[in-house]
Scaffold this active site. Structure first.
Site, PDB file in Angstrom:
ATOM      1  N   ASP A 102       1.801  -4.040  -9.124  1.00 15.30           N
ATOM      2  CA  ASP A 102       1.424  -5.366  -9.590  1.00 15.30           C
ATOM      3  C   ASP A 102       1.750  -5.566 -11.065  1.00 15.30           C
ATOM      4  O   ASP A 102       2.344  -6.573 -11.457  1.00 15.30           O
ATOM      5  CB  ASP A 102      -0.060  -5.607  -9.350  1.00 15.30           C
ATOM      6  CG  ASP A 102      -0.412  -5.686  -7.879  1.00 15.30           C
ATOM      7  OD1 ASP A 102       0.520  -5.666  -7.045  1.00 15.30           O
ATOM      8  OD2 ASP A 102      -1.608  -5.753  -7.559  1.00 15.30           O
ATOM      9  N   TYR A 105     -10.261  -1.061  -0.456  1.00 15.73           N
ATOM     10  CA  TYR A 105      -9.040  -0.619  -1.135  1.00 15.73           C
ATOM     11  C   TYR A 105      -9.144   0.836  -1.586  1.00 15.73           C
ATOM     12  O   TYR A 105      -8.273   1.664  -1.281  1.00 15.73           O
ATOM     13  CB  TYR A 105      -8.748  -1.528  -2.331  1.00 15.73           C
ATOM     14  CG  TYR A 105      -7.440  -1.249  -3.021  1.00 15.73           C
ATOM     15  CD1 TYR A 105      -6.283  -1.948  -2.676  1.00 15.73           C
ATOM     16  CD2 TYR A 105      -7.345  -0.287  -4.027  1.00 15.73           C
ATOM     17  CE1 TYR A 105      -5.079  -1.695  -3.312  1.00 15.73           C
ATOM     18  CE2 TYR A 105      -6.148  -0.028  -4.657  1.00 15.73           C
ATOM     19  CZ  TYR A 105      -5.023  -0.731  -4.304  1.00 15.73           C
ATOM     20  OH  TYR A 105      -3.833  -0.470  -4.930  1.00 15.73           O
ATOM     21  N   GLY A 131      -4.062 -11.655  -3.543  1.00 13.75           N
ATOM     22  CA  GLY A 131      -2.771 -11.251  -3.018  1.00 13.75           C
ATOM     23  C   GLY A 131      -1.584 -11.577  -3.882  1.00 13.75           C
ATOM     24  O   GLY A 131      -0.461 -11.194  -3.550  1.00 13.75           O
ATOM     25  N   HIS A 136       0.820  -1.209   0.000  1.00 17.00           N
ATOM     26  CA  HIS A 136       0.000   0.000   0.000  1.00 17.00           C
ATOM     27  C   HIS A 136       0.858   1.264   0.000  1.00 17.00           C
ATOM     28  O   HIS A 136       0.486   2.284   0.591  1.00 17.00           O
ATOM     29  CB  HIS A 136      -0.960   0.012   1.194  1.00 17.00           C
ATOM     30  CG  HIS A 136      -2.100  -0.943   1.052  1.00 17.00           C
ATOM     31  ND1 HIS A 136      -3.208  -0.678   0.289  1.00 17.00           N
ATOM     32  CD2 HIS A 136      -2.293  -2.188   1.575  1.00 17.00           C
ATOM     33  CE1 HIS A 136      -4.045  -1.703   0.355  1.00 17.00           C
ATOM     34  NE2 HIS A 136      -3.506  -2.642   1.115  1.00 17.00           N
TER      35      HIS A 136
END
Length: 343
Positions: free
Chosen positions: A156, A205, A108, A28
């Site tokens: 990601d 999120y 995840g 994060h």
């Protein structure tokens, strides 16, 4: 498993794949210009494409045995936006048959980024698109923002596009500068799926992102990356204070990890999980239970949740050669639907 030919009756014109990723530290922080330290995992998503001379895309998931039909230029529902977002942003104006098969567990480990990067790689091959690996990753981020509805950072897709399984990839998510970093000597990575599913677009999120953006505004900085003194966040109101404290502390942990041996690296992972559990409030009781079992094991240097949270996977740094044995020990006492993912 069905093949492209099984489903569509002809051979694909382009096929590409991309790996999932696990993030060892730096959770994060990527939507606040911070530092992250992911590595690729062996599991991958493979996407095959072929023209179908029609006005619609036919999208088939071999994992769920599901076929969706979406008119060219539209978005669709279910898993379609991850694919149609890539097609629309790449300017595809003809119907395509698309076959997807993946081994990346959801939750995840960036299965969605793996799907986007694999799709964009296949499109690059089919149409000769001038997209380097960084531009390709950034287009995947656009897909998440514009079509999926998740205001993710760049980690990601950058990891899926650029990382390998042999090293960690340090990424400065503000400048996109990156370099390979060796794993701590005498250690290896273990990843376990907690068995708790999650859906980012339906989780907190986007709320967390809005909170840290407001914290940045109140502190008068572009992003929390610019806060060097963590005591400054104590001036923020409750909730914003805790969210900002995690991001600032997590950036410091990534930078400290670059010089850490295995025990020190493990302690940083433990501190990261405590911060994600407490200040950022994105963990889950079953995930916490699994992390605690790992942290208590004598062959584990450290463990934490990985990914956006609200369920999903955990990652541990364990003594070299002991990952499989550690997983067997921990899962025998876990009592839920957990399973070893890596190694």
């Amino acid at each position: 498993m069905s093949t492209f030919r099984d489903v569509f009756g002809h051979e694909p014109q382009a096929t590409a794949s991309a790996p999932g990723r696990v993030n060892l530290l730096g959770e994060h922080t990527d939507y606040q210009g911070g530092f992250v330290l992911p590595t690729a995992i062996p599991q991958r998503t493979t996407v095959s494409l072929g023209r179908n001379d029609s006005g619609e895309h036919v999208l088939h998931s071999a994992n769920s045995h599901t076929t969706l039909r979406v008119p060219v230029g539209e978005v669709g529902t279910g898993f379609a936006p991850y694919l149609t977002g890539c097609l629309n942003l790449s300017g595809v104006q003809e119907g395509l048959d698309v076959h997807v098969y993946g081994t990346v567990p959801s939750g995840g480990l960036s299965s969605s980024a793996s799907l986007e990067v694999a799709t964009l790689r296949a499109l690059r091959e089919l149409y000769g698109l001038e997209l380097d690996d960084v531009a390709l990753a950034l287009r995947g981020v656009q897909v998440e923002h514009q079509f999926v509805g998740v205001k993710c950072g760049v980690m990601d897709q950058m990891a899926s596009s650029l990382a390998d399984t042999r090293t960690m990839l340090l990424i400065d998510t503000r400048t996109l500068a990156r370099r390979a970093v060796p794993f701590p000597a005498g250690a290896e990575v273990l990843v376990i799926d907690s068995g708790v599913p999650r859906r980012l677009a339906e989780s907190g999120y986007n709320e967390r992102r809005a909170q840290v953006e407001e914290a940045s505004r109140l502190l008068g900085v572009k992003e929390l990356r610019d806060v060097q003194d963590i005591t400054l966040v104590e001036t923020l109101p409750p909730v914003l204070r805790e969210r900002a404290r995690h991001v600032v502390g997590e950036n410091a942990r990534v930078l400290a990890a670059l010089q850490a041996d295995a025990p020190a690296f493990g302690r940083l992972m433990n501190a990261s999980h405590a911060s994600l559990q407490g200040d950022y409030a994105v963990s889950h009781p079953r995930v916490d239970e699994l992390v605690a079992l790992l942290q208590a094991h004598p062959d584990v240097f450290g463990a934490r949740m990985t990914g956006a949270g609200f369920g999903g996977a955990v990652v541990a740094l364990v003594r070299e050669g002991r990952a499989v044995a550690v997983a067997d020990d921990v899962l025998s006492g876990y009592g839920h639907e957990g399973r070893r993912v890596v190694p």
